[in-house]
Design an enzyme around this catalytic site. Structure first.
Site, mmCIF file in Angstrom:
data_model
loop_
_atom_site.group_PDB
_atom_site.id
_atom_site.type_symbol
_atom_site.label_atom_id
_atom_site.label_comp_id
_atom_site.label_asym_id
_atom_site.label_seq_id
_atom_site.Cartn_x
_atom_site.Cartn_y
_atom_site.Cartn_z
ATOM 1 N N ARG A 118 0.894 -1.082 0.116
ATOM 2 C CA ARG A 118 0.105 -0.338 -0.183
ATOM 3 C C ARG A 118 0.867 1.433 0.086
ATOM 4 O O ARG A 118 0.443 2.284 -0.313
ATOM 5 C CB ARG A 118 -0.987 -0.132 1.236
ATOM 6 N N CYS A 158 -9.847 -1.907 5.077
ATOM 7 C CA CYS A 158 -11.133 -2.054 5.495
ATOM 8 C C CYS A 158 -11.657 -0.853 6.439
ATOM 9 O O CYS A 158 -12.733 -0.454 6.325
ATOM 10 C CB CYS A 158 -11.576 -3.436 5.816
ATOM 11 N N GLY A 188 -12.900 -8.930 10.459
ATOM 12 C CA GLY A 188 -11.497 -8.053 9.860
ATOM 13 C C GLY A 188 -10.462 -8.742 10.530
ATOM 14 O O GLY A 188 -9.394 -8.765 9.716
ATOM 15 N N GLU A 210 -3.817 -0.838 13.137
ATOM 16 C CA GLU A 210 -5.156 -0.305 12.676
ATOM 17 C C GLU A 210 -5.308 1.182 12.448
ATOM 18 O O GLU A 210 -5.571 1.763 11.646
ATOM 19 C CB GLU A 210 -6.206 -1.073 13.354
ATOM 20 N N ARG A 244 -12.154 -3.424 18.727
ATOM 21 C CA ARG A 244 -12.629 -4.624 18.046
ATOM 22 C C ARG A 244 -14.149 -4.549 19.029
ATOM 23 O O ARG A 244 -13.897 -4.631 20.116
ATOM 24 C CB ARG A 244 -11.774 -5.764 18.276
ATOM 25 N N HIS A 251 -17.989 -2.635 9.655
ATOM 26 C CA HIS A 251 -17.169 -1.733 10.490
ATOM 27 C C HIS A 251 -17.920 -0.436 10.549
ATOM 28 O O HIS A 251 -18.436 -0.025 9.500
ATOM 29 C CB HIS A 251 -15.876 -1.384 9.793
#
Length: 362
Positions: A118, A158, A188, A210, A244, A251
């Site tokens: 990425r 995500c 996830g 994250e 979480r 999400h």
């Protein structure tokens, strides 16, 4: 399309690999002809390799059950039978980078769900409705790799899907400071409640890596190509917490925004519901007709009611209201394994196909 393109799934036995297989069943452009996974699964039929670990609600497609799983490390062999691959391999970051570039060098386009590439400067990270022009950087990547058709393209994390499209729709109002808290489903992490029972009735206030992704990846999406690489945008500044929660899919994000140009609520809603992009214009097979919906009820969006909006490819927004510290706040919801993972990658592949980057091998 006269003849379907032949697709391989790398990491086919994992949750995202399974989602790819589920989404590609009866796809009008693509046919899954090859499944590849770790050496321990190689040589078994897909049905045998997955065993009781099939995690999708829909049953395993008949067409893949008897496919013999190939060793994902046998790059030339796997690549020889396909036009392009989706990557959902479960490896270390450097291993993923190496193997995805190895496939690209066989002149096999790679559309990846993984995070490894990425931030590779000449690899496009694309939400097709937001930054399809970033695919132009592929030509520079091909020069680096020494390929004519092979390349790597990725989709973003995500966690950002429930708010980055919203902020994009509001771009003309110049959002410059954002606070987001995401409430992220257990799928996830590649889990169900069956294999993560300690998540029932529980919240974990930490998801490794994250928050950094959630703060930085939108800036790369909003960036621009300069001298053959993607340079990230400087604004808006985003700070994020990722939690979480005991939800299987979906999400949710609670988001606060400051704008340089002060919009009205009516303007914000109008921009959301009218926001669309190239996938809608081209009527790509996986593209949602309505990318973002706005829900007026105070208790929406809800996971149980809204996560499957537009077959999981749409974004649901609600509770836009003025804030006493920031200008406006809202709640967003997206399906993390459809729009946020495999579905987002399939839509990227469809756009790459439509733009002539993915072709049948001669």
């Amino acid at each position: 399309m006269e003849k379907k393109l032949k697709v391989g799934i790398l990491g086919a036995t994992g949750m995202v690999g399974q989602r790819f297989i589920s989404l590609l069943e009866n796809h009008p452009w693509y046919e899954v002809v090859t499944v590849a996974a770790s050496p321990r699964s190689a040589g078994k039929t897909y049905e045998e390799a997955v065993g009781g670990r099939w995690k999708m609600a829909a049953p395993m497609p008949e067409a893949v059950k008897k496919l013999v799983v190939m060793n994902v490390n046998e790059v030339e062999k796997v690549a020889s039978g396909v036009d392009f691959v989706f990557s959902a391999v479960d490896m270390g970051k450097e291993e993923i980078k190496a193997i995805e570039e190895a496939y690209a060098k066989t002149e096999t386009p790679v559309v990846s769900n993984n995070s490894a590439h990425r931030w590779t400067p000449d690899v496009p990270m694309v939400v097709p409705e937001i930054n399809p022009e970033h695919f132009d950087v592929i030509e520079f990547q091909k020069k680096r790799l020494g390929t004519k058709k092979g390349f790597v393209a990725v989709k973003p994390n995500c966690s950002i899907q429930s708010y980055a499209p919203v902020l994009t729709a509001w771009k003309e109002f110049e959002p410059y400071e954002v606070v987001a808290t995401t409430y992220q489903a257990i799928s996830g992490a590649g889990k169900t409640f069956g294999d993560w029972p300690e998540m029932e009735g529980n919240i974990i206030p930490y998801i490794g890596g994250e928050e950094e992704k959630s703060e930085q990846e939108p800036l790369r999406i909003w960036g621009e190509i300069q001298d053959g690489v993607i340079v990230k945008a400087k604004e808006p500044k985003i700070t994020c917490q990722c939690i979480r929660v005991p939800v299987l899919n979906g999400h949710t994000a609670a988001v606060f925004v400051k704008f340089r140009k002060k919009p009205t609520k009516e303007q914000l809603i109008e921009k959301l519901v009218n926001f669309s992009g190239l996938p809608q214009e081209l009527k790509l097979p996986s593209a949602p007709c309505q990318f973002i919906q706005y829900l007026e009820e105070d208790n929406r969006p809800q996971v149980t009611l809204d996560v499957d909006f537009e077959n999981g490819m749409g974004v649901s927004v609600g509770r836009i209201r003025e804030d006493s510290v920031y200008d406006w706040k809202f709640v967003g919801l997206s399906h993390n394994t459809v729009r946020g993972a495999a579905g987002g990658a399939v839509l990227c592949a469809e756009l790459l196909t439509a733009k002539g980057y993915i072709l049948a091998k001669e």
